[in-house]
Design a protein around this motif. Sequence first.
Motif, PDB file in Angstrom:
ATOM      1  N   MET A   1      39.380  -9.093  15.705  1.00 27.55           N
ATOM      2  CA  MET A   1      38.432  -8.302  14.919  1.00 27.55           C
ATOM      3  C   MET A   1      38.590  -6.804  15.182  1.00 27.55           C
ATOM      4  SD  MET A   1      34.979 -10.475  15.717  1.00 27.55           S
ATOM      5  CE  MET A   1      33.955  -9.141  15.057  1.00 27.55           C
ATOM      6  N   THR A   2      38.255  -6.026  14.153  1.00 25.15           N
ATOM      7  CA  THR A   2      38.037  -4.598  14.343  1.00 25.15           C
ATOM      8  C   THR A   2      36.605  -4.320  13.910  1.00 25.15           C
ATOM      9  OG1 THR A   2      38.697  -3.876  12.116  1.00 25.15           O
ATOM     10  CG2 THR A   2      40.439  -4.168  13.742  1.00 25.15           C
ATOM     11  N   TYR A   3      35.985  -3.349  14.574  1.00 26.06           N
ATOM     12  CA  TYR A   3      34.611  -3.005  14.215  1.00 26.06           C
ATOM     13  C   TYR A   3      34.346  -1.531  14.512  1.00 26.06           C
ATOM     14  CZ  TYR A   3      29.558  -2.882  13.923  1.00 26.06           C
ATOM     15  OH  TYR A   3      28.272  -2.546  13.565  1.00 26.06           O
TER      16      TYR A   3
ATOM     17  N   GLU B   1      32.920 -12.329  23.726  1.00 26.05           N
ATOM     18  CA  GLU B   1      31.779 -12.641  24.587  1.00 26.05           C
ATOM     19  C   GLU B   1      31.654 -11.669  25.758  1.00 26.05           C
ATOM     20  OE1 GLU B   1      35.207 -15.355  25.973  1.00 26.05           O
ATOM     21  OE2 GLU B   1      34.353 -14.661  24.069  1.00 26.05           O
ATOM     22  N   LYS B   2      32.697 -10.872  26.011  1.00 26.11           N
ATOM     23  CA  LYS B   2      32.655  -9.898  27.101  1.00 26.11           C
ATOM     24  C   LYS B   2      32.350  -8.480  26.614  1.00 26.11           C
ATOM     25  CE  LYS B   2      35.855 -12.409  30.125  1.00 26.11           C
ATOM     26  NZ  LYS B   2      37.111 -12.330  30.925  1.00 26.11           N
ATOM     27  N   VAL B   3      32.140  -8.332  25.312  1.00 32.18           N
ATOM     28  CA  VAL B   3      31.909  -7.008  24.725  1.00 32.18           C
ATOM     29  C   VAL B   3      30.413  -6.696  24.670  1.00 32.18           C
ATOM     30  CG1 VAL B   3      32.163  -5.600  22.655  1.00 32.18           C
ATOM     31  CG2 VAL B   3      34.008  -7.150  23.338  1.00 32.18           C
ATOM     32  N   LYS B   4      30.056  -5.486  25.102  1.00 31.65           N
ATOM     33  CA  LYS B   4      28.670  -5.038  25.018  1.00 31.65           C
ATOM     34  C   LYS B   4      28.500  -4.075  23.843  1.00 31.65           C
ATOM     35  CE  LYS B   4      27.843  -5.378  30.012  1.00 31.65           C
ATOM     36  NZ  LYS B   4      27.472  -4.628  31.249  1.00 31.65           N
ATOM     37  N   ASP B   5      27.363  -4.154  23.184  1.00 32.91           N
ATOM     38  CA  ASP B   5      26.996  -3.216  22.109  1.00 32.91           C
ATOM     39  C   ASP B   5      28.064  -3.127  21.016  1.00 32.91           C
ATOM     40  OD1 ASP B   5      24.600  -2.566  23.462  1.00 32.91           O
ATOM     41  OD2 ASP B   5      25.695  -1.147  24.727  1.00 32.91           O
ATOM     42  N   ARG B   6      28.673  -4.270  20.718  1.00 34.38           N
ATOM     43  CA  ARG B   6      29.686  -4.370  19.654  1.00 34.38           C
ATOM     44  C   ARG B   6      30.873  -3.409  19.859  1.00 34.38           C
ATOM     45  NH1 ARG B   6      24.973  -4.510  16.487  1.00 34.38           N
ATOM     46  NH2 ARG B   6      25.464  -2.575  15.411  1.00 34.38           N
ATOM     47  N   GLY B   7      31.082  -2.963  21.089  1.00 33.64           N
ATOM     48  CA  GLY B   7      32.255  -2.150  21.410  1.00 33.64           C
ATOM     49  C   GLY B   7      32.182  -0.705  20.949  1.00 33.64           C
ATOM     50  N   ILE B   8      30.980  -0.214  20.641  1.00 34.23           N
ATOM     51  CA  ILE B   8      30.846   1.160  20.161  1.00 34.23           C
ATOM     52  C   ILE B   8      29.836   1.936  21.001  1.00 34.23           C
ATOM     53  CG2 ILE B   8      31.553   0.697  17.790  1.00 34.23           C
ATOM     54  CD1 ILE B   8      28.573   0.551  17.041  1.00 34.23           C
ATOM     55  N   LEU B   9      30.057   3.240  21.102  1.00 37.00           N
ATOM     56  CA  LEU B   9      29.120   4.109  21.794  1.00 37.00           C
ATOM     57  C   LEU B   9      27.923   4.433  20.910  1.00 37.00           C
ATOM     58  CD1 LEU B   9      31.611   6.625  23.468  1.00 37.00           C
ATOM     59  CD2 LEU B   9      30.402   4.721  24.555  1.00 37.00           C
ATOM     60  N   SER B  10      28.185   4.638  19.604  1.00 35.88           N
ATOM     61  CA  SER B  10      27.133   4.973  18.652  1.00 35.88           C
ATOM     62  C   SER B  10      27.623   4.710  17.246  1.00 35.88           C
ATOM     63  CB  SER B  10      26.735   6.448  18.795  1.00 35.88           C
ATOM     64  OG  SER B  10      25.866   6.838  17.754  1.00 35.88           O
ATOM     65  N   ILE B  11      26.727   4.376  16.341  1.00 37.38           N
ATOM     66  CA  ILE B  11      27.072   4.178  14.937  1.00 37.38           C
ATOM     67  C   ILE B  11      26.878   5.468  14.154  1.00 37.38           C
ATOM     68  CG2 ILE B  11      24.806   3.485  14.022  1.00 37.38           C
ATOM     69  CD1 ILE B  11      28.197   1.734  13.323  1.00 37.38           C
ATOM     70  N   ASN B  12      26.297   6.493  14.785  1.00 42.69           N
ATOM     71  CA  ASN B  12      25.979   7.737  14.087  1.00 42.69           C
ATOM     72  C   ASN B  12      27.210   8.612  13.909  1.00 42.69           C
ATOM     73  OD1 ASN B  12      23.177   7.143  13.947  1.00 42.69           O
ATOM     74  ND2 ASN B  12      22.934   7.806  16.076  1.00 42.69           N
TER      75      ASN B  12
ATOM     76  N   GLY C   1      26.488  -4.055   6.750  1.00 41.57           N
ATOM     77  CA  GLY C   1      27.292  -5.221   6.400  1.00 41.57           C
ATOM     78  C   GLY C   1      28.220  -5.657   7.517  1.00 41.57           C
ATOM     79  N   GLY C   2      28.841  -4.683   8.186  1.00 40.93           N
ATOM     80  CA  GLY C   2      29.757  -5.009   9.270  1.00 40.93           C
ATOM     81  C   GLY C   2      29.065  -5.652  10.455  1.00 40.93           C
ATOM     82  N   SER C   3      27.905  -5.122  10.820  1.00 43.54           N
ATOM     83  CA  SER C   3      27.177  -5.695  11.959  1.00 43.54           C
ATOM     84  C   SER C   3      26.673  -7.097  11.641  1.00 43.54           C
ATOM     85  CB  SER C   3      26.009  -4.788  12.356  1.00 43.54           C
ATOM     86  OG  SER C   3      25.134  -4.567  11.277  1.00 43.54           O
ATOM     87  N   LYS C   4      26.334  -7.342  10.368  1.00 41.21           N
ATOM     88  CA  LYS C   4      25.881  -8.676   9.964  1.00 41.21           C
ATOM     89  C   LYS C   4      27.015  -9.696  10.136  1.00 41.21           C
ATOM     90  CE  LYS C   4      22.910  -9.144   6.664  1.00 41.21           C
ATOM     91  NZ  LYS C   4      22.202  -9.220   5.359  1.00 41.21           N
ATOM     92  N   ILE C   5      28.227  -9.315   9.734  1.00 44.71           N
ATOM     93  CA  ILE C   5      29.373 -10.216   9.893  1.00 44.71           C
ATOM     94  C   ILE C   5      29.705 -10.400  11.373  1.00 44.71           C
ATOM     95  CG2 ILE C   5      31.883 -10.397   9.531  1.00 44.71           C
ATOM     96  CD1 ILE C   5      31.456  -9.322   6.730  1.00 44.71           C
ATOM     97  N   TYR C   6      29.616  -9.337  12.150  1.00 42.00           N
ATOM     98  CA  TYR C   6      29.869  -9.416  13.592  1.00 42.00           C
ATOM     99  C   TYR C   6      28.952 -10.462  14.229  1.00 42.00           C
ATOM    100  CZ  TYR C   6      30.869  -7.603  18.324  1.00 42.00           C
ATOM    101  OH  TYR C   6      31.259  -7.459  19.635  1.00 42.00           O
ATOM    102  N   GLU C   7      27.672 -10.391  13.919  1.00 40.81           N
ATOM    103  CA  GLU C   7      26.707 -11.331  14.497  1.00 40.81           C
ATOM    104  C   GLU C   7      26.946 -12.749  13.985  1.00 40.81           C
ATOM    105  OE1 GLU C   7      24.724 -10.570  16.951  1.00 40.81           O
ATOM    106  OE2 GLU C   7      25.466  -8.505  16.852  1.00 40.81           O
ATOM    107  N   GLU C   8      27.399 -12.865  12.745  1.00 35.91           N
ATOM    108  CA  GLU C   8      27.658 -14.189  12.183  1.00 35.91           C
ATOM    109  C   GLU C   8      28.855 -14.842  12.876  1.00 35.91           C
ATOM    110  OE1 GLU C   8      27.407 -16.212   7.745  1.00 35.91           O
ATOM    111  OE2 GLU C   8      27.513 -14.046   7.972  1.00 35.91           O
ATOM    112  N   ILE C   9      29.881 -14.048  13.179  1.00 37.14           N
ATOM    113  CA  ILE C   9      31.046 -14.567  13.901  1.00 37.14           C
ATOM    114  C   ILE C   9      30.628 -15.072  15.281  1.00 37.14           C
ATOM    115  CG2 ILE C   9      33.210 -13.875  15.024  1.00 37.14           C
ATOM    116  CD1 ILE C   9      33.643 -12.018  12.542  1.00 37.14           C
ATOM    117  N   LEU C  10      29.744 -14.328  15.940  1.00 37.51           N
ATOM    118  CA  LEU C  10      29.234 -14.776  17.237  1.00 37.51           C
ATOM    119  C   LEU C  10      28.486 -16.100  17.111  1.00 37.51           C
ATOM    120  CD1 LEU C  10      27.864 -11.484  18.877  1.00 37.51           C
ATOM    121  CD2 LEU C  10      29.677 -12.960  19.782  1.00 37.51           C
TER     122      LEU C  10
END
Length: 336
Positions: free
Chosen positions: A61-63, A76-87, A95-104
């Motif tokens: 995945m890329t996010y 399963e070892k990634v915290k906060d979806r691998g990002i410092l900030s979405i801003n 949409g991306g975060s919804k798919i990320y959570e669905e994959i989990l």
Amino acid sequence: MKYYMGMDHGTTAISFQIIDENKEDVAYFKLNRDEVSNNKVNFKDTLREHVNIADINLLAMTYAMGDSINKITPLEKVKDRGILSINGAGKVTGGGSKIYEEILSLKIPSILIPGLHKDCEFMDERFRASYSHCASSEKVSLTYYAYTMTGWKNMIIADISSNTVCILVEDGIIKGALDACIGAMGFIHGPLDLSMIREIDEGKKTANECFSHAGISKIAKVDTKINNVKDEIIKKALNNDKNGRLAIDSLVMSVVMEIYGLYGIAENNIDGIVLTGSGGTMNNPVDISGMIKEKVEKIAPVKVLTDKSGAIGSSYIAYDICKNKKNKIMGIDVLK
């Protein structure tokens, strides 16, 4: 049959490539980020139309920016979806975060690919010192696809679409990249010039609003929904609208400058130049790839790939890590 899957988290859409154990194409599909966010399309249902989810061996995945990790990491070892900030990273739809959570939730075996940033020790220290962020994680995927298809260990890649990012690869390792907010313009995003800095200082616009209108859309005078920007610019150019033609010419100019900039600081001789992305691969109705090729082929041979490079490259990463037990991808460590 087991499958390997790649995800490209793009500006306007999220695309997926599925390949089989022979590395052959099984399916490619794309989901509009707005439509995912508004529940008009569903990732799980769309995926089930193509494969049995239980048969997916690994998903790469890329996010977003991918700026809080510097290794290819199990999800399963990634915290906060691998990002410092979405801003400050363009339009946020969810949409991306919804798919990320669905994959989990689907428990698909998955790995997350990092972006290119100051904490990536495989990159040239000058890039790390100069820029906090160089490229989001799908640029790693498309670089791997370019490397797999060409075999070039020393190359420059120009990925041109909503934004433009150019990447320098030397000895098969990603050494640096120039992010959309730094260098060349894309259709939507681009670097902030003096007038935009003044608008920010005067409180007229936020920095992110400026970034999201700093691409060639400002030259073409196109201000519409993100998904329609490129088509509107191309339409104006085809109708010989002065601003539309100038926008395309300016895009080509800025990309050529960026390619020559990376060529100028490369330690090795460049084997080739790769063009990808919806703009970089376009030869009809406007020959953007041809215009760029004409300007840079004196440096090295130019190869034009597909605008699906990010998704395909991600699937190749999943395949080679799982099946061929690779522990490095373009210089990036694979965390077990």
